[in-house]
Every structure is written in structure tokens, then in C-alpha cells.
Design an enzyme around this catalytic site. Structure first.
Site, PDB file in Angstrom:
ATOM      1  N   ASN A 123     -10.298  -0.369   0.517  1.00 37.20           N
ATOM      2  CA  ASN A 123      -8.841  -0.264   0.500  1.00 37.20           C
ATOM      3  C   ASN A 123      -8.340  -0.751  -0.864  1.00 37.20           C
ATOM      4  O   ASN A 123      -8.472  -1.927  -1.183  1.00 37.20           O
ATOM      5  CB  ASN A 123      -8.270  -1.131   1.638  1.00 37.20           C
ATOM      6  N   CYS A 175       0.823  -1.225   0.000  1.00 36.06           N
ATOM      7  CA  CYS A 175       0.000   0.000   0.000  1.00 36.06           C
ATOM      8  C   CYS A 175       0.849   1.264   0.000  1.00 36.06           C
ATOM      9  O   CYS A 175       0.328   2.347  -0.277  1.00 36.06           O
ATOM     10  CB  CYS A 175      -0.938   0.009   1.196  1.00 36.06           C
ATOM     11  N   HIS A 230      -3.136   6.958   2.873  1.00 36.34           N
ATOM     12  CA  HIS A 230      -3.584   5.652   2.375  1.00 36.34           C
ATOM     13  C   HIS A 230      -4.926   5.327   3.029  1.00 36.34           C
ATOM     14  O   HIS A 230      -5.101   5.478   4.234  1.00 36.34           O
ATOM     15  CB  HIS A 230      -2.554   4.579   2.710  1.00 36.34           C
TER      16      HIS A 230
HETATM   17  N1  ACO Z   1     -18.380  -8.508  10.295  1.00 37.36           N
HETATM   18  C1  ACO Z   1     -18.793  -8.695  11.556  1.00 37.36           C
HETATM   19  N2  ACO Z   1     -17.973  -8.987  12.575  1.00 37.36           N
HETATM   20  C2  ACO Z   1     -16.662  -9.088  12.292  1.00 37.36           C
HETATM   21  C3  ACO Z   1     -16.160  -8.912  10.981  1.00 37.36           C
HETATM   22  C4  ACO Z   1     -17.082  -8.616   9.971  1.00 37.36           C
HETATM   23  N3  ACO Z   1     -16.699  -8.428   8.685  1.00 37.36           N
HETATM   24  N4  ACO Z   1     -14.820  -9.074  11.010  1.00 37.36           N
HETATM   25  C5  ACO Z   1     -14.485  -9.336  12.275  1.00 37.36           C
HETATM   26  N5  ACO Z   1     -15.588  -9.364  13.064  1.00 37.36           N
HETATM   27  C6  ACO Z   1     -15.696  -9.620  14.481  1.00 37.36           C
HETATM   28  C7  ACO Z   1     -14.502 -10.367  15.048  1.00 37.36           C
HETATM   29  O1  ACO Z   1     -14.620 -11.763  14.824  1.00 37.36           O
HETATM   30  C8  ACO Z   1     -14.562  -9.996  16.508  1.00 37.36           C
HETATM   31  O2  ACO Z   1     -15.525 -10.800  17.128  1.00 37.36           O
HETATM   32  P1  ACO Z   1     -15.281 -11.323  18.643  1.00 37.36           P
HETATM   33  O3  ACO Z   1     -15.183 -10.091  19.483  1.00 37.36           O
HETATM   34  O4  ACO Z   1     -16.493 -12.152  18.889  1.00 37.36           O
HETATM   35  O5  ACO Z   1     -13.993 -12.108  18.594  1.00 37.36           O
HETATM   36  C9  ACO Z   1     -15.099  -8.567  16.490  1.00 37.36           C
HETATM   37  O6  ACO Z   1     -15.700  -8.370  15.183  1.00 37.36           O
HETATM   38  C10 ACO Z   1     -14.034  -7.508  16.676  1.00 37.36           C
HETATM   39  O7  ACO Z   1     -12.918  -7.859  15.900  1.00 37.36           O
HETATM   40  P2  ACO Z   1     -11.633  -6.955  15.830  1.00 37.36           P
HETATM   41  O8  ACO Z   1     -10.590  -7.628  14.992  1.00 37.36           O
HETATM   42  O9  ACO Z   1     -11.240  -6.495  17.180  1.00 37.36           O
HETATM   43  O10 ACO Z   1     -12.219  -5.718  15.041  1.00 37.36           O
HETATM   44  P3  ACO Z   1     -11.533  -4.344  14.751  1.00 37.36           P
HETATM   45  O11 ACO Z   1     -12.292  -3.272  15.375  1.00 37.36           O
HETATM   46  O12 ACO Z   1     -10.039  -4.385  14.975  1.00 37.36           O
HETATM   47  O13 ACO Z   1     -11.751  -4.213  13.174  1.00 37.36           O
HETATM   48  C11 ACO Z   1     -10.522  -4.460  11.145  1.00 37.36           C
HETATM   49  C12 ACO Z   1     -11.184  -5.179  12.305  1.00 37.36           C
HETATM   50  C13 ACO Z   1     -11.576  -3.682  10.385  1.00 37.36           C
HETATM   51  C14 ACO Z   1      -9.883  -5.491  10.224  1.00 37.36           C
HETATM   52  C15 ACO Z   1      -9.459  -3.473  11.701  1.00 37.36           C
HETATM   53  O14 ACO Z   1      -8.623  -4.136  12.624  1.00 37.36           O
HETATM   54  C16 ACO Z   1      -8.601  -2.881  10.616  1.00 37.36           C
HETATM   55  O15 ACO Z   1      -9.063  -2.133   9.759  1.00 37.36           O
HETATM   56  N6  ACO Z   1      -7.276  -3.147  10.652  1.00 37.36           N
HETATM   57  C17 ACO Z   1      -6.362  -2.680   9.654  1.00 37.36           C
HETATM   58  C18 ACO Z   1      -6.485  -3.572   8.467  1.00 37.36           C
HETATM   59  C19 ACO Z   1      -5.691  -3.075   7.298  1.00 37.36           C
HETATM   60  O16 ACO Z   1      -5.419  -1.917   7.163  1.00 37.36           O
HETATM   61  N7  ACO Z   1      -5.317  -4.011   6.419  1.00 37.36           N
HETATM   62  C20 ACO Z   1      -4.528  -3.724   5.303  1.00 37.36           C
HETATM   63  C21 ACO Z   1      -3.127  -3.707   5.722  1.00 37.36           C
HETATM   64  S1  ACO Z   1      -1.928  -3.035   4.733  1.00 37.36           S
HETATM   65  C22 ACO Z   1      -2.687  -2.504   3.418  1.00 37.36           C
HETATM   66  O17 ACO Z   1      -3.400  -1.544   3.469  1.00 37.36           O
HETATM   67  C23 ACO Z   1      -2.620  -3.415   2.241  1.00 37.36           C
END
Ligand code: ACO
Length: 331
Positions: free
Chosen positions: A288, A116, A258
Site C-alpha cells: 500500500n 490514500c 487504491h
Molecule cells: N501476521 C500473522 N498474523 C497476523 C498479522 C500478521 N502480519 N496481523 C494480524 N494477524 C493476526 C491477528 O492478530 C489475528 O489473530 P487472532 O485471531 O489470534 O486475534 C488474526 O491474524 C486475524 O486478524 P484480523 O485483523 O481479523 O485479520 P484480517 O483478515 O482483517 O486482516 C488486515 C488484517 C490485513 C490489516 C486487513 O484488515 C486489512 O487489510 N484492512 C485494511 C487495512 C488498510 O487498508 N489500511 C490502510 C487504510 S487507509 C490507507 O490505505 C492509508
């Protein structure tokens, strides 16, 4: 390095494929819901390339728009750089494919792989060539078809990514010119490189039936840890850009980061001490799009009448690797 030249943007363009995958479409595919996706990521929809549409095709559309904006022809280009993690194929590189589609030949073509952060890395490469006087007009494109690398059974990743392309034509200007690129800063932290990976397809894990059975041809991510690193590294990169140019955050008109998650963007704005209103957010429409996200967001900001010529723009990126980078310019 002090030379007679610096680089500046001569033209911009972007392209989003027509097909749309909305949050409600995803509700029918995995256990998720529109409200969760909006609240946790800010994303409402993403655009997906059609069957038979390749990364080089997305690049071509964006490039044609950028050339038009720059009032240039493809024959004016001296170098093509494409930032992508989803090339048409492993080799030859996608930049050579784009060169052919543009109907030109002879000029050097290079793909830049920094996930990214790829667009900022490519921008920095272009800037070095222009500053040294090696090349005058350089095409940089950030382009991805990520939806083909995503497992639509993994709700944590499949909701995030979309396809698209954005292109800039960088050209030479006098070093003392009031506009242009003032600096780029690039970083990487390979020790946390396992937070976001696509394991198969390289020399370590070549394709096999086992790869397909294990789903190693899809992206895998530790989302929560990436989130934490993203806020810290993007904030540090922004601070570095300002410090090295003796600029205060109040002098920045727009931050173009980004586009991974709106909560990451809000946190960076807070840590960096800049109002959220000064941050360009395009991920509601695009998701993204990795290396394409910054030029797509920039183009959207210009078309919405927010970003204008003469304004101070700060660009910030992070991505798998974990790579990161920033750029400061007067547009
Ligand atoms: N729908 C519903 N629930 C979900 C989903 C979904 N799509 N995905 C995860 N959950 C659940 C999880 O299972 C978890 O449930 P639990 O509490 O029962 O275990 C709960 O939601 C919370 O999960 P978290 O992982 O804590 O959620 P978070 O608030 O961190 O959000 C996310 C997850 C959106 C992936 C976030 O961490 C994020 O955006 N991280 C950065 C990701 C990123 O930028 N990736 C690219 C990297 S580099 C590049 O850009 C290429």
C-alpha cells in the site's frame, strides 16, 4: 460545470525505489509469515526509499518520466500539486521543493492532504483549474515514503506499506473531445477519522520524548473496520461516477483502485458487478503506497499493455479521514 474545456492526461510516469522488503524479510522482523501476508493482503513485497532519499526525490523521478511521456519540459507547467501524507517536512510544502528540483520558479505549488485518496483529490483540483481555463498544464504527483512512519514491531501495519511515486501531466482539451476526464466525485466521513491515524507531529501532539516512548509518531490502524468501510465507500463512489455519466459497468475497460488489500479489490469488483480481471492489481509488487498507489498502478497497467489510449477507465480511492473519491475518463 459546462465550460469550453475538459482535462486529459498528456503523460504519465512512476518511480519505485530500488530497495525491496519481501515477506520473508518481514518474517525475520515480526511474528508473521509469507503465507499469511499473501493470503490476507495479496502483498508479496514493497519498495523502500534509501537513506537520504526523500519524498521530493521520488516525485522528481516520476515527474521526469511523465514529462518525457508528455513530450513537455518543466517550463511548460502552470501548477504543481503533490498528494502526500509523508511530505519532506511540515513546511515549506513538498511541491515547492519539487519545483526547485525541476529548476523552475514562479508557478504556484500546493500539497494536497487526503491520505490514500489524495491523488484523486489532486486530480479533481487540477480538473477544476483546467476546466475554468485558469491553467493549461498541471503536474499532479502522488508520492509517499510511508516506511518511515511505520512501527516495525506492529505486525498488523508494518506488512502493508511501501514507498513510491506516480505522476500525471494533465492538459487542456476541448470539452467535446472524445477523450479526457468526464467527472470526479470526492467524499469524506470525518466521524470515523480515528480508524487510521498518525497522532503526533501536528499542533495537537507536538514531538516530545513522551511521543517517541509511546510510539505516537507511527501510524495506528483499526484494520478490520477500515476493510468494511473501504468496500462500501469505494463501491458507492464507483456507482456515483457511472450514474452521473449515464455509463454502464460493462462499458468500463479497467478499474484502477487504491491498492490496499487484494481482498478489498475483489469485494469491490463483486459488489460493483465487474469481472476481477478488469481490475488493475499492482500491490503484489508495491504494498500500500497510499497517495502514490493509483498512479503507480495506472502506470504499471499501461506498461504491461493492459491500459490503452481510448479506453474507459474508472478510478476509485479511499483513505484515512475516511476520505474517498472516484474519477471516470477516456484515456
Ligand atoms: N501476521 C500473522 N498474523 C497476523 C498479522 C500478521 N502480519 N496481523 C494480524 N494477524 C493476526 C491477528 O492478530 C489475528 O489473530 P487472532 O485471531 O489470534 O486475534 C488474526 O491474524 C486475524 O486478524 P484480523 O485483523 O481479523 O485479520 P484480517 O483478515 O482483517 O486482516 C488486515 C488484517 C490485513 C490489516 C486487513 O484488515 C486489512 O487489510 N484492512 C485494511 C487495512 C488498510 O487498508 N489500511 C490502510 C487504510 S487507509 C490507507 O490505505 C492509508
Amino acid at each position: 460545470m459546462r465550460t469550453p474545456f475538459r482535462s486529459k492526461i498528456a503523460g504519465i510516469g512512476s518511480y519505485l525505489p530500488k530497495k525491496i522488503l519481501s515477506n520473508s524479510d518481514l518474517e525475520k522482523m515480526v511474528e508473521t509469515n509469507d503465507q499469511w501476508i499473501r493470503e490476507r493482503t495479496g502483498i508479496e513485497r514493497r519498495h523502500l526509499a534509501a537513506e537520504g532519499e526523500y519524498t521530493s526525490d521520488l516525485c522528481l523521478h516520476a515527474t521526469e518520466r511523465a514529462l518525457q511521456d508528455a513530450k513537455m519540459n518543466s517550463s511548460d507547467l502552470d501548477l504543481i500539486l503533490i498528494a502526500t501524507s509523508t511530505p519532506d517536512q511540515v513546511m515549506p510544502n513538498t511541491a515547492t521543493v519539487l519545483q526547485h528540483k525541476l529548476g523552475i520558479s514562479g508557478i504556484p505549488c500546493l500539497d494536497v492532504s487526503a491520505a490514500c485518496s489524495g491523488f484523486v483529490y489532486a486530480l479533481s483540483v487540477a480538473d477544476q483549474f483546467i476546466r475554468t481555463g485558469t491553467y493549461k498544464n498541471i503536474l499532479i504527483v502522488g508520492a509517499e515514503i510511508l516506511h518511515r512512519m511505520v512501527n516495525y514491531k506492529d505486525r498488523e501495519t508494518c506488512i502493508l506499506f511501501g514507498d513510491g511515486a506516480g505522476a500525471w501531466i494533465m492538459t487542456q482539451t476541448d470539452f467535446d473531445s472524445p477523450d479526457g476526464l468526464f467527472s470526479t466525485h470526492l467524499r469524506a466521513n470525518g466521524e470515523v477519522g480515528d480508524l487510521f491515524i498518525l497522532p503526533a507531529g501536528g499542533s495537537k501532539i507536538p514531538y516530545s520524548q513522551e511521543v517517541l516512548d509511546k510510539g505516537q509518531h507511527y501510524v495506528m490502524m483499526k484494520g478490520r473496520e477500515i476493510f468494511r468501510h473501504a468496500v462500501r465507500t469505494m463501491t458507492e463512489c464507483c456507482q456515483l461516477a457511472l450514474k452521473s455519466n449515464s455509463i454502464q459497468s460493462e462499458q468500463v475497460d479497467w478499474v484502477v483502485p487504491h491498492q490496499a488489500n487484494v481482498r478489498i479489490l475483489d469485494s469491490v469488483a463483486e459488489h460493483f458487478g465487474i469481472p476481477k480481471e478488469k481490475v488493475i492489481v499492482s500491490l503484489r509488487e508495491t504494498g500500500n503506497t497510499s497517495a502514490a498507489s493509483i498512479p503507480l498502478a495506472f502506470d504499471m497497467g499501461v506498461r504491461e499493455g493492459k491500459i490503452k489510449r481510448g479506453q474507459m477507465i474508472l478510478i476509485a480511492a479511499f483513505g484515512a479521514g475516511l476520505t474517498s473519491g472516484s474519477a471516470l475518463m477516456r484515456y
